[in-house]
Scaffold this motif. Sequence first.
Motif, short mmCIF file in Angstrom:
data_model
loop_
_atom_site.label_atom_id
_atom_site.label_comp_id
_atom_site.label_asym_id
_atom_site.label_seq_id
_atom_site.Cartn_x
_atom_site.Cartn_y
_atom_site.Cartn_z
N UNK A 1 0.83 -1.21 0.00
CA UNK A 1 0.00 0.00 0.00
C UNK A 1 0.87 1.26 0.00
N UNK A 2 0.30 2.33 -0.53
CA UNK A 2 0.93 3.65 -0.37
C UNK A 2 0.43 4.23 0.94
N UNK A 3 1.37 4.75 1.74
CA UNK A 3 1.05 5.14 3.11
C UNK A 3 1.58 6.53 3.41
N UNK A 4 0.82 7.31 4.14
CA UNK A 4 1.30 8.55 4.76
C UNK A 4 1.23 8.36 6.27
N UNK A 5 2.34 8.52 6.94
CA UNK A 5 2.42 8.36 8.40
C UNK A 5 2.60 9.75 9.01
N UNK A 6 1.63 10.15 9.82
CA UNK A 6 1.59 11.51 10.34
C UNK A 6 1.81 11.49 11.85
N UNK A 7 2.65 12.39 12.34
CA UNK A 7 2.84 12.49 13.79
C UNK A 7 3.26 13.91 14.15
N UNK A 8 2.81 14.34 15.33
CA UNK A 8 3.14 15.69 15.79
C UNK A 8 4.59 15.80 16.24
N UNK A 9 5.21 14.69 16.60
CA UNK A 9 6.59 14.71 17.05
C UNK A 9 7.56 14.87 15.90
N UNK A 10 8.81 15.11 16.29
CA UNK A 10 9.86 15.32 15.28
C UNK A 10 10.59 14.04 14.92
N UNK A 11 10.29 12.95 15.63
CA UNK A 11 10.92 11.67 15.36
C UNK A 11 9.87 10.57 15.42
N UNK A 12 10.14 9.46 14.76
CA UNK A 12 9.27 8.30 14.86
C UNK A 12 9.36 7.70 16.27
N UNK A 13 8.26 7.11 16.71
CA UNK A 13 8.30 6.41 17.99
C UNK A 13 7.23 6.84 18.98
N UNK B 1 6.10 5.36 1.26
CA UNK B 1 5.62 5.86 2.56
C UNK B 1 6.12 7.29 2.75
N UNK B 2 5.23 8.17 3.15
CA UNK B 2 5.59 9.55 3.46
C UNK B 2 5.52 9.74 4.97
N UNK B 3 6.63 10.04 5.59
CA UNK B 3 6.64 10.32 7.02
C UNK B 3 6.48 11.81 7.21
#
Length: 490
Positions: free
Chosen positions: A41-53, A95-97
């Motif tokens: 799948x094509x995915x966009x992963x969105x988070x308010x933080x500046x790093x994954x986790x 994937x777009x982070x």
Amino acid sequence: MTTGTVRATASGAAPDVVDLVVVGAGPAGLAAAAVAVLGGLSVALVDAGQELGGQFWRHPPHGSAVGDGKDLHHDLRSYRQLTATVRDAARSGRCRSLLGHHVWTAVHPAPGQHVLHLVDRSAGPGRESAVRLEARHVVLATGAYDRPLPFPGWDLPGVYTAGGLQALLKGAGVRAGSRVVVGGTGPFLLPVAAGLAARGASVVVCEANDPRRWAGGAGAALGLPGKLVEGAGYAATLARHRVPVQLRQAVTAAHGTDRVEAVTISRLDRSGAVVAGSGRRLEADAVGTGWGFVPQLDLAVTLGADLVPSWGGDQVVGVDRWQRTSVPGLSAAGEVCGVGGARLALREGQLAAEGVLRDLGRPGVTGDRGVVAVRREVARHRRFAAAMAHAHPVPAGWTGWLEDSTTVCRCEEVCAGQVRRAVADGAVGVRQVKQLTRAGMGWCQGRMCAPAVAALAGPGGPGTEVPERLVATPVPLGVLARGTGRDPIP
């Protein structure tokens, strides 16, 4: 390509819509994103933080001189594997982070269509911009936040939530004080205290409940031996640093002028009320309290997902065996479905992505036998979470610790006495108290004070439900005025 809209295209997908947006890059969101990209799948992963986790695997910003604090983390093997999968997918364009991005609202205009509106804060204050995402499916993995309970002096500088103390350690390598009292209830107090003690702080822990409440949940604990090993590790750390753990005691007041200088620790009876004459004063330069966590439900409510009561008594998102909500194309995983720890969140994220793959007619990644094993693990962790909620409730008598002058709503500076007078004048439920006192009408829109106001207002009446907040995070008006803003995809 329309300005401001993510247009990552996957084979077989509509030409201008990403297959899946995952909101939240903690354990549940990372697992969902990783499984989805492995499934094509094509995915966009969105988070308010500046790093994954997310909060659980919070790390210092990339390039920071702060150490990674390995002793503050668990299951870093899963973290490294998941982030490697996501980053590999990002390099190949699957994937777009979108880190430093806040989803401030979302709409579901038609089946198979979701539109999310974001504020990109990655460039810093004053340089925010708007982003618009379109997706066929959404997985909400927005997690939970600390449940703060007010007490006299809780608004002094130097008083934190327990999660705040840990965030300072993990994200900035900062020890908040040299004499720290950690109070509240639940196993989460232990890693916070252990992390501080290992960095040289003199720590005292106050657990409000009696450990004998675990008697009925012993079977659930024995079903997860890893939890027992983890708890033993914390106990060993606390013992090594001679950290006292005071049972059935709580921080009932903080004292100081410009910042906290001391606290009152009191013994509690079975109802959670203070035992008369038991209070003792202890010098401290930092305090952290933790009373469990509140699921972050703003987007779920805005998108119309049905809520159900959880094992902890909070409202959470209702999901089926594939983590699908009542809204077509909307799934949820992790703490929004019930607070139960990182391992449960991770496995729920995995199931959510497997469900999306099946809904899109794609083969799964985990395999049928693997899915059966995952479901068994999820069941064990949910039983443990229910046992933990039973063993560590918020003491019913905590409202008796409050003086009339104690601030309850910090945004609108509403004190406990005002809430009590509103109830005495006939207000029923949170909504009527809010209308009479403005409690919950400030910057945080009741996210911090609502549990306290609800406890003071008492049960019943309209307004005790989870409120809909169409704007889930503050948005600069200039961002809205500039429209959808830049396209995040080069």
